[in-house]
Write an enzyme that holds these catalytic residues in place. Structure first.
Site, PDB file in Angstrom:
ATOM      1  N   VAL A 162       4.395  -1.296   3.412  1.00 45.26           N
ATOM      2  CA  VAL A 162       4.268   0.120   3.065  1.00 45.26           C
ATOM      3  C   VAL A 162       5.152   0.422   1.862  1.00 45.26           C
ATOM      4  CG1 VAL A 162       4.527   2.493   3.864  1.00 45.26           C
ATOM      5  CG2 VAL A 162       3.739   0.718   5.449  1.00 45.26           C
ATOM      6  N   LYS A 163       4.525   0.929   0.821  1.00 47.59           N
ATOM      7  CA  LYS A 163       5.220   1.219  -0.430  1.00 47.59           C
ATOM      8  C   LYS A 163       5.677   2.674  -0.413  1.00 47.59           C
ATOM      9  CE  LYS A 163       4.404   0.005  -5.295  1.00 47.59           C
ATOM     10  NZ  LYS A 163       3.314  -0.331  -6.235  1.00 47.59           N
ATOM     11  N   ILE A 164       6.975   2.872  -0.643  1.00 50.78           N
ATOM     12  CA  ILE A 164       7.606   4.186  -0.510  1.00 50.78           C
ATOM     13  C   ILE A 164       8.319   4.532  -1.818  1.00 50.78           C
ATOM     14  CG2 ILE A 164       9.345   5.519   0.753  1.00 50.78           C
ATOM     15  CD1 ILE A 164       7.225   4.778   2.653  1.00 50.78           C
ATOM     16  N   ALA A 166       0.861  -1.184   0.000  1.00 52.54           N
ATOM     17  CA  ALA A 166       0.000   0.000   0.000  1.00 52.54           C
ATOM     18  C   ALA A 166       0.893   1.228   0.000  1.00 52.54           C
ATOM     19  CB  ALA A 166      -0.905  -0.012   1.220  1.00 52.54           C
TER      20      ALA A 166
END
Length: 212
Positions: A83-85, A57
C-alpha cells in the site's frame, strides 16, 4: 539494486517481466488515470497475476482513517500488494496502523531525509525518494539517497529505499552506487540501460566477420 517498473500499463509490465530482471511494480493515481476502460482494482489483479514481487498501489484518501480502510481493501486484492501512502502526518498514522496489521507500505513523495526517517520509524516497508523532481528544482536528488542510506545504516533501520522519479540511465547507476535497494523507472529507461554504441558496433563487427 533491484529493478521495479513504474507503470500501470499491463503490456509494458509484461514486456518488462519478459526481460527476466523485474522484481516489482509501482503505480500511482496519475499512471492509473492513463489507462482507459479498466478499473483500478481490476488492473491491480492483472498486474499481480503477472508479477509475483511487490506491487505498490496508492491510496487516494488523505485522512488517516480513510487511508487505513482503503489500504486494507487494496491488500485484499493479492498477497504481494504494497500500500502506497503519501508522506503526511495522516500518512504516518496510516502507515503505523497498516504495519501493525501486517500490511506492507511504501511511503511516497519523499523529498528530504527527515521525511524518510519518520516513515521508517512509523514502520514503512519502503520509502520512495524522488530524484528527478528534486533535480527539476535545482537540488541534487541523488544526495538524498546517500543521506537516507547513511541514516538508515547508522540507526539499523530495515526500511528499504526505492529510488523513484528516475529519468535516465545515469540516475540508475548513481542510485545503485549510493546504496538504494531498488530503482523504479519507466520501461523506456530499462530499455535504455541495455544500450551502448560500442555494443551495437561490436555486434555489427561480429556479424560482418561471420558473413565474410
Amino acid at each position: 539494486m533491484l529493478f521495479f517498473v513504474d507503470t500501470a500499463n499491463i503490456d509494458e509490465i509484461r514486456e518488462a517481466n519478459e526481460l527476466g530482471i523485474l522484481a516489482g511494480v509501482t503505480t500511482n493515481p496519475s499512471l492509473v488515470a492513463k489507462e482507459a476502460n479498466v478499473s483500478f482494482h481490476d488492473r491491480l489483479r492483472e498486474i499481480t497475476d503477472v508479477v509475483k514481487g511487490s506491487v505498490s498501489a496508492e491510496v487516494i484518501s488523505l485522512k488517516a482513517e480513510e487511508m487505513i480502510e482503503e489500504g486494507k481493501e487494496l491488500a485484499k486484492i493479492a498477497p504481494n500488494i504494497t500500500v502506497k501512502i503519501p508522506m503526511t502526518s495522516d500518512g504516518l498514522k496510516a502507515v503505523r496502523a497498516l504495519t501493525d496489521l501486517g500490511i506492507k507500505t511504501n511511503v511516497t513523495l519523499i523529498f528530504n531525509a527527515n521525511q524518510a526517517l519518520l516513515a521508517a520509524r512509523a514502520g514503512a516497508t519502503y520509502v520512495s525518494p524522488f530524484l528527478g523532481r528534486l533535480d527539476d528544482i535545482g537540488h541534487n536528488g541523488l544526495d538524498l539517497i546517500s543521506e537516507v542510506k547513511q541514516i538508515f545504516d547508522i540507526h539499523g533501520l530495515d526500511t528499504q529505499i526505492i529510488a523513484a522519479s528516475i529519468r535516465h540511465p545515469q540516475h540508475v547507476t548513481e542510485a545503485a552506487l549510493r546504496g538504494a535497494h531498488i530503482g523504479t523507472m519507466p520501461l523506456k529507461v530499462i530499455h535504455a540501460l541495455t544500450k551502448h554504441p560500442l555494443t551495437d558496433k561490436g555486434i555489427e563487427q561480429f556479424l560482418a566477420d561471420w558473413n565474410k
